[in-house]
Design a protein around this motif. Structure first.
Motif, PDB file in Angstrom:
ATOM      1  N   UNK A   1      28.419 -18.761  84.255  1.00  0.00           N
ATOM      2  CA  UNK A   1      27.983 -17.370  84.403  1.00  0.00           C
ATOM      3  C   UNK A   1      26.463 -17.308  84.343  1.00  0.00           C
ATOM      4  N   UNK A   2      25.893 -16.651  85.318  1.00  0.00           N
ATOM      5  CA  UNK A   2      24.453 -16.411  85.340  1.00  0.00           C
ATOM      6  C   UNK A   2      24.169 -15.245  84.387  1.00  0.00           C
ATOM      7  N   UNK A   3      23.248 -15.461  83.468  1.00  0.00           N
ATOM      8  CA  UNK A   3      22.928 -14.411  82.495  1.00  0.00           C
ATOM      9  C   UNK A   3      22.505 -13.114  83.198  1.00  0.00           C
ATOM     10  N   UNK A   4      21.900 -13.249  84.378  1.00  0.00           N
ATOM     11  CA  UNK A   4      21.477 -12.035  85.105  1.00  0.00           C
ATOM     12  C   UNK A   4      22.676 -11.206  85.559  1.00  0.00           C
ATOM     13  N   UNK A   5      23.807 -11.857  85.816  1.00  0.00           N
ATOM     14  CA  UNK A   5      25.017 -11.082  86.171  1.00  0.00           C
ATOM     15  C   UNK A   5      25.406 -10.200  84.997  1.00  0.00           C
TER      16      UNK A   5
ATOM     17  N   UNK B   1      15.556 -27.643  87.055  1.00  0.00           N
ATOM     18  CA  UNK B   1      15.190 -27.495  85.654  1.00  0.00           C
ATOM     19  C   UNK B   1      15.455 -26.050  85.253  1.00  0.00           C
ATOM     20  N   UNK B   2      16.588 -25.830  84.634  1.00  0.00           N
ATOM     21  CA  UNK B   2      16.931 -24.466  84.217  1.00  0.00           C
ATOM     22  C   UNK B   2      17.475 -24.517  82.791  1.00  0.00           C
ATOM     23  N   UNK B   3      17.494 -23.361  82.193  1.00  0.00           N
ATOM     24  CA  UNK B   3      18.021 -23.269  80.847  1.00  0.00           C
ATOM     25  C   UNK B   3      19.521 -22.931  80.931  1.00  0.00           C
TER      26      UNK B   3
ATOM     27  N   UNK C   1      16.024 -17.990  84.488  1.00  0.00           N
ATOM     28  CA  UNK C   1      17.291 -18.609  84.904  1.00  0.00           C
ATOM     29  C   UNK C   1      17.967 -19.148  83.649  1.00  0.00           C
ATOM     30  N   UNK C   2      19.086 -18.542  83.314  1.00  0.00           N
ATOM     31  CA  UNK C   2      19.798 -18.970  82.120  1.00  0.00           C
ATOM     32  C   UNK C   2      21.301 -18.861  82.395  1.00  0.00           C
ATOM     33  N   UNK C   3      22.003 -19.924  82.115  1.00  0.00           N
ATOM     34  CA  UNK C   3      23.425 -19.966  82.474  1.00  0.00           C
ATOM     35  C   UNK C   3      24.298 -20.312  81.268  1.00  0.00           C
TER      36      UNK C   3
ATOM     37  N   UNK D   1      15.074 -20.839  72.700  1.00  0.00           N
ATOM     38  CA  UNK D   1      14.051 -20.428  73.671  1.00  0.00           C
ATOM     39  C   UNK D   1      14.444 -19.124  74.375  1.00  0.00           C
ATOM     40  N   UNK D   2      15.711 -19.023  74.754  1.00  0.00           N
ATOM     41  CA  UNK D   2      16.130 -17.808  75.463  1.00  0.00           C
ATOM     42  C   UNK D   2      16.168 -16.614  74.499  1.00  0.00           C
TER      43      UNK D   2
END
Lengths: 167, 445
Positions: free
Chosen positions: B131-135, B117-119, B157-159, B41-42
């Motif tokens: 780790x937050x993918x946005x970082x 509810x996050x990926x 939001x993807x970790x 999905x990501x």
């Protein structure tokens, strides 16, 4: 510190400096092109403004160091607040240009370039000599940044993609 | 000249094509399991965001600058896209394989319990970390260098939750509560648990400050340290409320082994301070004094080994923790209180053991532990199963000392004790999975 974050903060400090110098180079090289679309004009302005924000950091860092030396707590707090808006740039500038005299010289050079950028942003054409000199300075600085950071950058990348443990 | 720039731009487009190939590879049978879906999905989202924005980004380059300079710019862009690709590719093909499905049942159930509810994906790494993918994207300067892409992806939001190889096996399921601590960081970041009380809680920024102490005043350094440490205390709090004592119990038992991969004095509070907080939570909020007693005994062993003395009474490191724990408590649907554990067991137990629950929970846990160690587990919430495994009453009674029960059971099954304990941990992993499946079915029926 978690190794991934450690590596990401390394990448952040290095690229924020290198890419901001590229912003200046890109803007100075592109502004005089003919047949620019509106989007392209907007992009040039955006990049030049990013470059100006970067130059401002040199001034803030310099004022911050002075305030720290003079133990001016109020001023330290206020300037630190500004520096914290982009910790990547601050860490990058302070760690890549560690020597205070060198950093001051760079600040002066960048301020001069900023004036050229300002005139572009206010639609006054700067002289081609000024533009050329600015470009030469920025390219030399970018090269210096690359030379000083390439090993650290590679190490950080290896940490992210996993082949060595930590610094 | 224009044609040469076009050629450079084409190289960037080609870089993007690797995502299409990537998605095709993900269609292979090896990645049919549902936990690869979230990853797929990501990749789909990222691929779409790149495809939708790349032409706009490429169009930003005029023909004015010399080719060499445009080439540098386009190379930077290509390397940023390549970095995202590399991270995702390595994650799935190198780091995600070998993660047992049971771990996802465990971590998913915890997030559901916190209504988050996050990926995310669990992958192997050299440390236990999240780790937050946005970082990742911000550090690579996507926000400033490729703003069209950043705009379309910044709210995703993807970790990446990294766990070390040796703790991942099903026969190391007793160590899995350490993962719940990491998942709790995700809960904190999504529910704003610390940021409700402390303004400007940006963990990435705090880490940058901690990494370059010499650049900041002591006030800001301490403030960054506080943010980072409050985040750790909250993760401890959530893990403790969810699993009663299992997180801190394992943490203390395995501390020396995991310290290097889990801890950092700059970012993490002292172990004894953290343990004391968790002991208080177990005793005063979960009303499980026998369990807090077990943890206290473990803490004393650790303090002795570390040649430290216990600081009594325990002094809370940050006064804001009261408020922050209160914020954290509100996000949890289930907390492993004595009452909740008793209720959970009442739903499962009939007969004399069920009748004893209100009178003597400890006695029931010991009986269930004996059953468990003889291969007859009870499938209940993870908190209950971990509690059954870790329950100790002290002393060396043959009937109540877990070591002796384990040893006797191992002998009965003609196995050595280490091997048998590993088998029991596999059984625990099975219980985690069965419970998650049961919960899912009971919710949907």
């Amino acid at each position: 510190m978690p190794s991934m974050l450690q590596a990401l903060t390394e990448i952040g400090r290095i690229r924020s400096v290198r890419y901001r110098l590229s912003d200046g180079i890109f803007g100075l090289l592109s502004y005089s092109s003919s047949d620019k679309t509106l989007d392209q004009q907007e992009e040039i302005r955006r990049r030049l403004n990013q470059f100006k924000d970067f130059v401002e950091y040199f001034g803030i860092i310099s004022a911050y160091e002075n305030a720290r030396m003079q133990q001016d707590a109020k001023q330290v707090r206020s300037l630190e607040g500004k520096l914290l808006t982009n910790t990547d740039i601050y860490a990058g500038v302070a760690s890549i240009f560690k020597d205070l005299d060198e950093r001051e010289k760079i600040r002066i050079k960048l301020s001069k370039i900023e004036r050229v950028v300002d005139s572009i942003l206010s639609r006054d054409n700067p002289t081609s000599d000024d533009v050329k000199e600015s470009l030469d300075t920025l390219k030399a600085l970018r090269k210096q940044v690359e030379e000083r950071t390439s090993e650290d950058e590679k190490t950080a990348e290896r940490m992210i993609y996993g082949s060595i443990p930590t610094f | 000249m224009a044609r040469s720039i076009e050629r450079e731009k084409e190289k960037v487009r080609i870089e993007l094509k690797s995502f299409e190939q990537f998605l095709k590879e993900l269609e292979s049978d090896a990645f049919k399991a549902d936990y690869f879906d979230r990853f797929r999905q990501i990749v789909v989202t990222i691929n779409k965001a790149f495809k939708d924005s790349i032409e706009k980004r490429l169009a930003a380059f005029t023909t004015g600058p010399p080719l060499q300079e445009t080439s540098i710019e386009l190379d930077d862009l290509k390397s940023m896209i390549g970095a995202v690709y590399n991270l995702l590719y390595i994650t799935i093909f190198k780091n995600m394989t070998g993660i047992p499905r049971e771990i996802y049942y465990f971590t998913d159930t915890f997030l559901e319990n916190c209504s988050v509810s996050v990926n995310y994906v669990v992958c192997l790494g050299e440390q236990i970390q999240v780790t937050d993918f946005r970082w990742f994207l911000l550090s690579h300067q996507f926000d400033l260098k490729y703003p069209e892409f950043w705009e379309s992806i910044k709210d995703q939001r993807f970790y990446f939750v990294q766990f070390v190889r040796k703790l991942t096996d099903r026969n190391r399921s007793l160590d899995w509560p350490l993962l719940i601590h990491e998942m709790a960081h995700i809960v904190d970041m999504n529910k704003g648990i610390v940021s409700q009380t402390i303004a400007d809680t940006d963990y990435y920024k705090a880490y940058q400050v901690l990494r370059h102490r010499e650049l900041y005043s002591d006030e800001h350094y301490q403030s960054a340290k506080k943010i980072s440490r409050l985040g750790e205390y909250v993760a401890d709090y959530l893990a403790t409320r969810y699993l009663a004592g299992a997180f801190v119990w394992r943490f203390l038992q395995e501390y020396l082994t995991i310290a290097r991969i889990f801890e950092e004095p700059k970012t993490h509070p002292d172990l004894d301070k953290r343990a004391e907080e968790m002991i208080e939570i177990i005793r005063d909020q979960l009303h499980l004094p026998e369990v807090s007693g077990i943890i206290e005994r473990e803490l004393l062993v650790w303090l002795k080994d570390a040649e430290k003395t216990r600081a009594t009474p325990h002094q809370r490191e940050y006064s804001e923790l009261d408020q922050i724990f209160d914020n954290a408590q509100k996000v949890m649907l289930f907390a492993a209180t004595k009452e909740a554990i008793t209720r959970a067991l009442k739903n499962k137990l009939r007969g004399s053991l069920g009748n004893k629950l209100d009178k003597d929970l400890g006695e029931v846990l010991i009986a269930l532990q004996k059953d468990f160690f003889n291969g007859r587990p009870i499938v209940a919430s993870p908190a209950v199963d971990f509690l059954i495994f870790m329950y100790r009453v002290g002393g060396t009674n043959e009937q109540t000392d877990p070591e002796k029960i384990l040893s006797a059971a191992a002998k009965k099954f003609e196995m050595d004790q280490v091997q048998y304990e590993e088998l029991m941990q596999e059984l625990l992993a099975d219980c985690i999975k069965l419970n998650a499946v049961y919960e899912r079915y009971s919710k949907n029926s």
